[in-house]
Scaffold this active site. Structure first.
Site, PDB file in Angstrom:
ATOM      1  N   ASP A   1       2.017   8.912  -1.208  1.00 50.91           N
ATOM      2  CA  ASP A   1       1.599   7.665  -1.847  1.00 50.91           C
ATOM      3  C   ASP A   1       2.389   6.465  -1.339  1.00 50.91           C
ATOM      4  O   ASP A   1       1.817   5.410  -1.045  1.00 50.91           O
ATOM      5  CB  ASP A   1       1.760   7.812  -3.365  1.00 50.91           C
TER       6      ASP A   1
ATOM      7  N   HIS B   1      14.595  -1.561  -8.582  1.00 51.19           N
ATOM      8  CA  HIS B   1      13.787  -2.767  -8.411  1.00 51.19           C
ATOM      9  C   HIS B   1      14.255  -3.907  -9.319  1.00 51.19           C
ATOM     10  O   HIS B   1      14.607  -5.002  -8.860  1.00 51.19           O
ATOM     11  CB  HIS B   1      12.318  -2.470  -8.724  1.00 51.19           C
TER      12      HIS B   1
ATOM     13  N   ALA C   1       4.418  10.968   5.533  1.00 53.68           N
ATOM     14  CA  ALA C   1       3.462   9.921   5.880  1.00 53.68           C
ATOM     15  C   ALA C   1       2.162  10.016   5.091  1.00 53.68           C
ATOM     16  O   ALA C   1       1.472   9.012   4.919  1.00 53.68           O
ATOM     17  CB  ALA C   1       3.161   9.977   7.376  1.00 53.68           C
TER      18      ALA C   1
END
Length: 621
Positions: A310, A539, A307
Site C-alpha cells: 500500500d 507524523h 513495492a
C-alpha cells in the site's frame, strides 16, 4: 548538409548551452546587420520536456547580449484544440519568454510576436490566417534566421509527423513544396491530436537550425544519422546491367516510306518519404544538435522492497513519478520493484506491476501526459524476491548488474517499504548478497521505527550492525506534504507572522488529522500497530515540532533536526488521563478486519481515533 554536435553534461548545462547558442546567433546577426532577427521557436510534448523548454526560454529572456527590440519571434508549431489555454505553445512562450522580457523592460514590442490565432475555426482557416501573417513577416524581414525544434521518438520534427505523411503520399509533397505554407497535421501519439506547423521549406531556408535531442529520441536520431551518412559518404556501387537489344521501332509504311516510332519517356516514380523529416532537412542544410551526455561511468538503481504494498503504490512511486517529470532523476537510473510472490500472487512481472498496482495511482497525479507515463514506465522493472530464500536475493543482484551494462560504477538505493520487523533481515541479505562493490549504497527506512522506544533502539542497533550511519536514511513521508513544507516559510519568512508565533499571543495549538478514506487494504497493518503508532508518534509529532521550534541556524537537515529535538525535550510525558481514545464507527464492519477477528476469535481493540489534551505548556518560547 552537415552536423555540429553540442553535448551537455547536466540539465543546467543543457539549458545554459542552448541559451548560449541562441544568444550567439542573434548577437552575431545584430552585430553585422541593421536588419531584424527572425527567431522560430517550437515547444515539446510531455511535462518533462516542456519544463525544460520553459527553463530555456526563461533563461534566454534574462540574457543581456540581445537587443530584443530588433527580434521577431514566431511559433514553428502550435497545438490546435487544447482543452485548456495552459496546454498551448502560445501560452508557454508568453508565460516564460515574453513575461520575463516585459518584467525587465527589454523593449520587446508585442507586435513582433507572431502566433496563431487558435480561436479561428476550422483549423484550415486558422492555418491560412497564420500563413498570411508569417509570409508577410518573412518577406519584410528576410527570415527566418534561426529555427529551433526537437526530434521526437517517432522521428517527427516541428509537428511534421511521419504517421501523418506516410499514410497519404500527397501530404509529403505539401510538406516539402517550394512555397512557404502552414500545414494542419494529425497525430495519434500525443494528447493534442491536431497541430499547426510551418512546412519544411521554412525550416530549410533558416540560416541556422537548432535541434534538441531529448529523452526517447536517441534511436530516431541514430536512424537519421545512419541514413544521412550512407547517403552522403557511402560508396554507390551500381550493378552492371546486361545490354538489352530492343526493337528499333522502324517500319515501312504503305506508301513505301521508312517510319520511326517515337518512344515516350517513362514517368519517374515519386520518391519514398523518409522515416523522419529531419533526414530531408539534412540534405540541404547544416544543423546544430544539443543533447545530454550519456553517462558511461555510472549507473543508478532505485530498489523498492515491498513495492506491491500500500505505501509504495500510494506514496513512493507517485513521488518518484513527480521527480521523473521534474527532471530530477538521472537519465541512466532504473527503478526496480521487489516483493514477495507469496503475498502478491497477482503480480508476477513488470506488466502486472504496472497494471495492477501503479497506473491507477500515477494517473491521479497532476500535469502528466501519456508520454510522461510511457517514459516513466521504461525505467521500471520488477523482480520477485523472498528474503528467506537467499538465491532470490542473488538473482536480484544479477538483474541489477545486467541493467548497469558493464558501467564501472554501480550506485544502489534500497527503499524498505516493509514492516519494521523485516528491516534487519532485509538489510542483512542485501549487505551480503546484493551490495554494490563499485559504487555507493544507501538504505531508506520508512516509519514506524518499531512499536516503542525499546524496539526503536534495537532497530537502530541492528541497522548499524551492517551499515554506516551515512548509509542510513530515515524517512517520514508526511514531511513532504505541501502544508507541512510551508510551515517553515509561514513562520520564519514572514516578519509579522513570525512575531505572533509566541506563547504570549497563542492560547493553544490544535493539530487535527483527518482522512476521507477508511482502512482500504491496510487492515493487517493498522490492526497490528494502531493509529497512535501510525500517526501520532511520527507524523503529528513532526508537525508539532515545526510549529513550536525556534528558527534554525540554517535550513540544513541537521540544524532543523536540532531545533526539533529541543522542543521534544521540553514536552512533559502525556498521562493516559489526558487522552481520549476510541474507534471509528464502522471499523469492525470492514471485511478485512472481520477476517482478522474471525481468525483471532475476538474483535479488534486497536485504537482508530485519538484525542490528546496536554495540560501543561509544551514550551515557553
Amino acid at each position: 548538409m552537415g552536423i555540429e554536435r553540442i553535448v551537455a553534461s547536466s540539465e543546467r548545462d543543457f539549458v545554459d548551452k542552448s541559451v548560449d547558442y541562441i544568444e550567439e546567433c542573434i548577437a552575431k546577426h545584430q552585430g553585422r546587420s541593421a536588419s531584424n532577427f527572425v527567431l522560430g521557436l517550437s515547444a515539446s510534448n510531455g511535462r518533462m520536456r516542456r519544463a525544460r523548454q520553459a527553463d530555456v526560454w526563461s533563461t534566454l529572456a534574462g540574457r543581456m547580449g540581445v537587443d530584443w527590440s530588433r527580434v521577431f519571434v514566431f511559433l514553428v508549431d502550435e497545438r490546435y484544440g487544447c482543452s485548456s489555454q495552459e496546454e498551448s505553445n502560445s501560452y508557454l512562450i508568453r508565460d516564460t519568454l515574453v513575461k520575463n522580457l516585459h518584467r525587465r523592460a527589454s523593449g520587446f514590442p508585442e507586435h513582433q510576436l507572431i502566433l496563431p490565432d487558435t480561436s479561428i475555426t476550422p483549423a484550415s482557416a486558422c492555418a491560412e490566417d497564420y500563413e498570411r501573417r508569417l509570409c508577410k513577416m518573412f518577406e519584410e524581414e528576410s527570415g527566418p534566421h534561426l529555427v529551433t525544434f526537437g526530434l521526437g521518438g517517432d522521428g517527427h520534427i516541428a509537428s511534421v509527423f511521419p504517421e501523418w505523411y506516410q499514410s497519404v503520399p500527397e501530404r509529403w509533397a505539401e510538406a516539402i513544396q517550394k512555397k512557404r505554407t502552414v500545414l494542419v497535421t494529425e497525430t495519434s501519439k500525443f494528447e493534442v491530436r491536431t497541430r499547426l506547423c510551418v512546412n519544411l521549406r521554412v525550416i530549410r531556408e533558416a540560416v541556422n537550425i537548432f535541434v534538441t535531442l531529448q529523452e526517447g529520441s536517441e534511436e530516431a536520431w541514430t536512424r537519421v544519422k545512419r541514413s544521412f551518412d550512407e547517403e552522403r559518404f557511402g560508396e554507390r556501387r551500381h550493378a552492371k546491367r546486361a545490354k538489352v537489344v530492343e526493337p528499333t521501332g522502324v517500319f515501312l509504311s504503305t506508301d513505301g516510306f521508312l517510319m520511326v516510332q517515337a518512344k515516350g519517356r517513362k514517368p519517374k516514380p515519386a520518391p519514398k518519404p523518409p522515416d523522419s523529416p529531419l533526414h530531408w532537412v539534412l540534405r540541404y542544410s547544416t544543423i546544430s544538435t544539443m543533447q545530454l551526455a550519456v553517462d558511461k561511468e555510472n549507473h543508478y538503481a532505485f530498489v523498492v522492497l515491498g513495492a506491491a504494498g500500500d505505501l509504495a503504490k500510494k506514496k513512493t512511486f507517485p513521488s518518484l513519478f513527480q521527480l521523473h517529470m521534474g527532471r530530477l532523476l538521472p537519465g541512466n537510473m532504473h527503478i526496480i520493484g521487489v516483493d514477495n510472490p507469496q503475498f502478491h500472487k497477482d503480480v508476477t512481472n513488470v506488466t502486472d506491476f504496472w497494471d495492477q498496482r501503479l497506473r491507477e495511482h500515477l494517473e491521479k497525479q497532476k500535469g502528466w501526459v501519456n508520454e510522461d507515463l510511457e517514459s516513466f514506465k521504461e525505467r521500471l522493472h520488477y523482480v520477485q524476491v523472498q528474503l528467506d530464500q537467499p538465491d532470490t536475493v542473488v538473482a536480484l543482484d544479477r538483474h541489477l548488474r545486467s541493467l548497469a551494462e558493464d558501467r564501472p560504477k554501480e550506485h544502489r538505493v534500497f527503499y524498505l517499504a516493509l514492516p519494521p520487523f523485516l528491516f534487519a533481515k532485509a538489510v542483512e541479505n542485501l549487505r551480503e548478497r546484493c551490495w554494490s562493490q563499485s559504487g555507493w549504497n544507501r538504505v531508506i527506512v520508512e516509519k514506524p521505527f518499531g512499536k516503542n522506544g525499546t524496539q526503536a533502539a534495537e532497530l537502530t542497533d541492528s541497522l548499524k550492525k551492517y551499515l554506516d550511519e551515512k548509509e542510513i536514511f530515515r524517512m517520514d513521508h508526511y514531511l513532504a506534504k505541501t502544508l507541512v513544507l510551508n510551515l517553515l516559510t509561514l513562520r520564519f519568512a514572514n516578519r509579522e507572522l513570525g512575531h505572533l508565533f509566541h506563547c504570549h499571543h497563542v492560547a493553544n495549538v490544535r493539530i487535527t488529522f483527518k482522512e476521507a478514506i477508511g482502512v482500504e487494504g491496510r487492515a493487517g497493518y493498522f490492526d497490528g500497530y494502531g493509529i497512535i503508532r501510525d500517526i501520532m508518534q511520527n507524523h503529528l509529532m513532526q508537525v508539532l515540532t515545526l510549529v513550536a521550534m525556534e528558527a534554525p541556524a540554517t535550513l540544513e537537515a541537521e540544524d532543523v533536526r536540532d531545533e526539533k529535538v529541543k522542543v521534544l525535550k521540553q514536552i512533559r510525558p502525556i498521562a493516559p488521563r489526558d487522552c481520549v481514545i476510541g474507534q471509528y464507527e464502522g471499523y469492525q464492519l470492514d471485511p478485512d478486519i472481520q477476517a482478522i477477528n474471525r481468525k483471532r476469535g475476538q474483535s479488534s481493540k486497536r485504537v482508530w481515533t485519538l484525542l490528546c489534551v496536554a495540560r501543561h505548556h509544551a514550551c515557553t518560547s
